[in-house]
Structures are given as C-alpha cells and as structure tokens.
Motif scaffolding. Structure first.
Motif, PDB file in Angstrom:
ATOM      1  N   LEU A 153       0.827  -1.206   0.000  1.00  0.00           N
ATOM      2  CA  LEU A 153       0.000   0.000   0.000  1.00  0.00           C
ATOM      3  C   LEU A 153       0.866   1.262   0.000  1.00  0.00           C
ATOM      4  O   LEU A 153       0.537   2.250  -0.659  1.00  0.00           O
ATOM      5  N   MET A 154       1.968   1.204   0.752  1.00  0.00           N
ATOM      6  CA  MET A 154       2.862   2.365   0.791  1.00  0.00           C
ATOM      7  C   MET A 154       3.488   2.611  -0.583  1.00  0.00           C
ATOM      8  O   MET A 154       3.567   3.759  -1.050  1.00  0.00           O
ATOM      9  N   LEU A 155       3.914   1.536  -1.247  1.00  0.00           N
ATOM     10  CA  LEU A 155       4.510   1.693  -2.577  1.00  0.00           C
ATOM     11  C   LEU A 155       3.472   2.136  -3.599  1.00  0.00           C
ATOM     12  O   LEU A 155       3.803   2.828  -4.566  1.00  0.00           O
ATOM     13  N   ALA A 156       2.212   1.745  -3.396  1.00  0.00           N
ATOM     14  CA  ALA A 156       1.161   2.160  -4.319  1.00  0.00           C
ATOM     15  C   ALA A 156       0.940   3.663  -4.293  1.00  0.00           C
ATOM     16  O   ALA A 156       0.527   4.253  -5.299  1.00  0.00           O
ATOM     17  N   THR A 157       1.208   4.294  -3.157  1.00  0.00           N
ATOM     18  CA  THR A 157       1.039   5.751  -3.086  1.00  0.00           C
ATOM     19  C   THR A 157       2.035   6.492  -3.973  1.00  0.00           C
ATOM     20  O   THR A 157       1.801   7.652  -4.317  1.00  0.00           O
ATOM     21  N   MET A 158       3.146   5.827  -4.341  1.00  0.00           N
ATOM     22  CA  MET A 158       4.111   6.467  -5.226  1.00  0.00           C
ATOM     23  C   MET A 158       3.561   6.642  -6.628  1.00  0.00           C
ATOM     24  O   MET A 158       4.070   7.467  -7.398  1.00  0.00           O
ATOM     25  N   ALA A 159       2.537   5.863  -6.985  1.00  0.00           N
ATOM     26  CA  ALA A 159       1.937   5.966  -8.325  1.00  0.00           C
ATOM     27  C   ALA A 159       0.837   7.017  -8.394  1.00  0.00           C
ATOM     28  O   ALA A 159       0.318   7.280  -9.478  1.00  0.00           O
ATOM     29  N   ILE A 160       0.473   7.611  -7.251  1.00  0.00           N
ATOM     30  CA  ILE A 160      -0.578   8.625  -7.240  1.00  0.00           C
ATOM     31  C   ILE A 160       0.036   9.978  -7.580  1.00  0.00           C
ATOM     32  O   ILE A 160       0.963  10.423  -6.896  1.00  0.00           O
ATOM     33  N   PRO A 161      -0.415  10.655  -8.612  1.00  0.00           N
ATOM     34  CA  PRO A 161       0.170  11.964  -8.957  1.00  0.00           C
ATOM     35  C   PRO A 161      -0.161  13.020  -7.906  1.00  0.00           C
ATOM     36  O   PRO A 161      -1.183  12.931  -7.216  1.00  0.00           O
ATOM     37  N   PHE A 162       0.715  14.009  -7.825  1.00  0.00           N
ATOM     38  CA  PHE A 162       0.543  15.054  -6.815  1.00  0.00           C
ATOM     39  C   PHE A 162      -0.726  15.859  -7.044  1.00  0.00           C
ATOM     40  O   PHE A 162      -1.324  16.374  -6.102  1.00  0.00           O
ATOM     41  N   GLN A 163      -1.157  15.966  -8.289  1.00  0.00           N
ATOM     42  CA  GLN A 163      -2.347  16.752  -8.597  1.00  0.00           C
ATOM     43  C   GLN A 163      -3.604  16.207  -7.912  1.00  0.00           C
ATOM     44  O   GLN A 163      -4.557  16.947  -7.680  1.00  0.00           O
ATOM     45  N   LEU A 164      -3.605  14.910  -7.598  1.00  0.00           N
ATOM     46  CA  LEU A 164      -4.754  14.313  -6.925  1.00  0.00           C
ATOM     47  C   LEU A 164      -4.702  14.481  -5.410  1.00  0.00           C
ATOM     48  O   LEU A 164      -5.734  14.345  -4.740  1.00  0.00           O
ATOM     49  N   THR A 165      -3.539  14.762  -4.872  1.00  0.00           N
ATOM     50  CA  THR A 165      -3.394  14.844  -3.416  1.00  0.00           C
ATOM     51  C   THR A 165      -3.218  16.267  -2.899  1.00  0.00           C
ATOM     52  O   THR A 165      -3.251  16.479  -1.687  1.00  0.00           O
ATOM     53  N   MET A 166      -3.024  17.236  -3.775  1.00  0.00           N
ATOM     54  CA  MET A 166      -2.720  18.575  -3.281  1.00  0.00           C
ATOM     55  C   MET A 166      -3.923  19.219  -2.589  1.00  0.00           C
ATOM     56  O   MET A 166      -3.759  19.944  -1.597  1.00  0.00           O
TER      57      MET A 166
END
Length: 307
Positions: A142-155
């Motif tokens: 799950l932690m490694l999966a967060t690396m695939a999430i672009p910053f635009q979705l989390t900002m």
C-alpha cells in the motif's frame, strides 16, 4: 607389471616437458584488452562525451545568459555568446531585500526534510526489512502504491489537512508533507536487505536492542543509501514550486523558487535577474550531487540486488 613400469618414465618425461619453463615461456603473452591498444581510455567515452555535452548545454546557456544584459537576452536572433560580462542580474538579485530571507526559507525546509527522511525512513525501512508482523507485506504494498498517485490528486486533500492544522502560509505547511516519503523507506529497505544478518545477530547476542543495532551497526554501513536519500530529498524540496505556490501567500514565507517568480512581471521580465537567480539556485543542488556522486551510484546499484 614390467610394461607398466617401463611406460611410466616416458609419460612423466612428456608431462614434465609440457610444464617446463621453456614451454611456458613459449606461450604468447596476453596482450592488452582489445579496443585499448590505441586509446588511453575506454571507447565508450567517445559516445558518452558528446551525450554529456548535450545534457550540459542548458546549464551552460543558463550560465552565459546570467552575465548578459536584458537587451542581449531579448535580441533576435539570440546572442550565443555575451559581448561582455554584465553582472547587473546578480546585483539585482542580491540587492533584493527579500532574497536572503527566501534563501533561508528554502534552506530550512530542505534541511528539515532531509533530516526527517533520514531518521523516519531508516526506522521504517529497517522495520520492513528485518521485522515480520501481521500485514507487513500488505502495508508495504500500500505504501509503494502511493508512489503511483500523482501530486495533482493529493494537493487539495493536503491543503485541507494543513488548513485544519493552521499551518497555511507558514513554513510548516512545506515541511510536514515532506517529513517522510515512501521512496526513502523503500530505498533504505532495499539496502538493508543487502546487508548480512550475521552482524546484527552478533550484536543481539551481546545484548544490543534493535534500536542500538540500527544506529550503531546498520546505519554506519548504509552511508551510500543515506547519501542517496539525502541528495534526492534535498533536490525535490529545494526545487519545489507547485506546493509552495499553493500553500504560501505572504512574501516573507516564500521559498527561493517561489521568490524568483516575482522577477517575472505581466508586462516586463528581468530575464538577467531570473537567469542569475537560477544560477544561484542550482549551485547548492549541483554541489550536493557532486559531493555524493560516488555514494549515489553505489547505493543505486546495491539496493537492487535483493527484492
């Protein structure tokens, strides 16, 4: 029996003749490696040197433009070489009263982010590498999966969290999201897996706890990986523009990258100042990478040995 004994001297004499010094000396000596007989360096350098020059062209152009005047930069066709050394851009940047403050803000954010990633990343990486607990592999995935999430979705969620914490328009809004990154945990975990367990087991027999083993034995052996994490974290936080542009409103809290955007106005841009400011901004990152280049390469190669 007689025939066997009679043939043995001839066999021994023939074998001794094969291993005699004369026969050894008659063998052709191994020559230099093919391809190095006419070059004092590896032939690969003939390919790598032009590629290096291509990648260095933007940096060279930035350095040359920083000593040009605005008229030379805006001229068409553009000047490839300055007619003289004009330090007006550097005087404009260093004469700005807020520039030292911006530099200090960037330095504070970057240093704190590097220190926290080294500490928290080491703890997390060692836990995933050496400790087995329920759901450890799932949590790692799950932690490694967060690396695939672009910053635009989390900002936007990150902005709302920072607002709830009351950190908007402060350096804390830039520091807290960068305290630890999944990449730092993963890279250190991979490096810890390549270390022999026997050293840690010997320390456990002597009565060391896991934390003492980590700080006294594992981390001193992990300097290449720690250097890599430090350089990449410093590079990311020092050059970040998007998140400071969202979280910071007042110019006293600007970072260096955000402060340089004030030199670009709607109707007029001080290009010489922009180039000079970028040269000053690039220097710390370039020096940090050159200082840790050997450790960086060693860590990248060794951390991929085990999965």
């Amino acid at each position: 029996m007689t025939a066997t004994s009679a043939s043995s001297p001839s066999a021994s004499s023939s074998s001794s003749s094969l291993s005699s010094p004369a026969s050894v000396s008659a063998r052709p000596a191994a020559g230099p490696p093919r391809g190095r007989r006419w070059l004092p360096f590896s032939p690969w350098h003939l390919l790598l040197a032009p590629l290096t020059l291509i990648f260095a062209i933007p940096l060279i152009w930035l350095l040359l433009s920083s000593v040009m005047s605005n008229a030379e930069i805006n001229r068409f066709p553009p000047a490839l070489w300055p007619s003289g050394i004009d330090l007006g851009g550097y005087r404009y940047v260093l004469g700005n009263a807020m520039f030292p403050r911006w530099f200090a803000n960037s330095l504070i954010v970057s240093v704190v982010a590097v220190a926290s990633n080294l500490l928290l990343g080491s703890l997390g990486g060692y836990a995933f590498a050496r400790m087995r607990f329920a759901g450890s592999r799932v949590l790692l995935g799950l932690m490694l999966a967060t690396m695939a999430i672009p910053f635009q979705l989390t900002m936007i969620p990150t902005f709302l969290v920072m607002k709830r914490l009351g950190l908007i328009d402060t350096l804390g809004a830039l520091i807290v999201p960068s305290l630890v990154t999944p990449f730092a945990v993963f890279l250190l975990r991979q490096f810890f897996l390549s270390l022999p367990r026997e050293l840690e087991e010997a320390a456990w027999i002597d009565g060391c706890s896991r934390l003492r083993v980590l700080f006294l034995i594992v981390l001193p052996l992990s300097r290449p990986a720690l250097s890599t994490v430090a350089v990449l974290t410093f590079l990311t936080t020092w050059n970040d523009l998007t998140w400071p542009l969202i979280a910071i409103n007042h110019d006293t809290q600007y970072t260096l990258q955000l402060g340089l955007t004030t030199f670009q106005g709607q109707h007029h841009t001080q290009w010489s100042a922009v180039m000079a400011g970028n040269v000053i901004t690039v220097l710390p990152v370039l020096l940090a990478f050159l200082f840790a280049q050997k450790s960086f390469i060693q860590s990248i190669t060794s951390s991929g040995l085990k999965g």
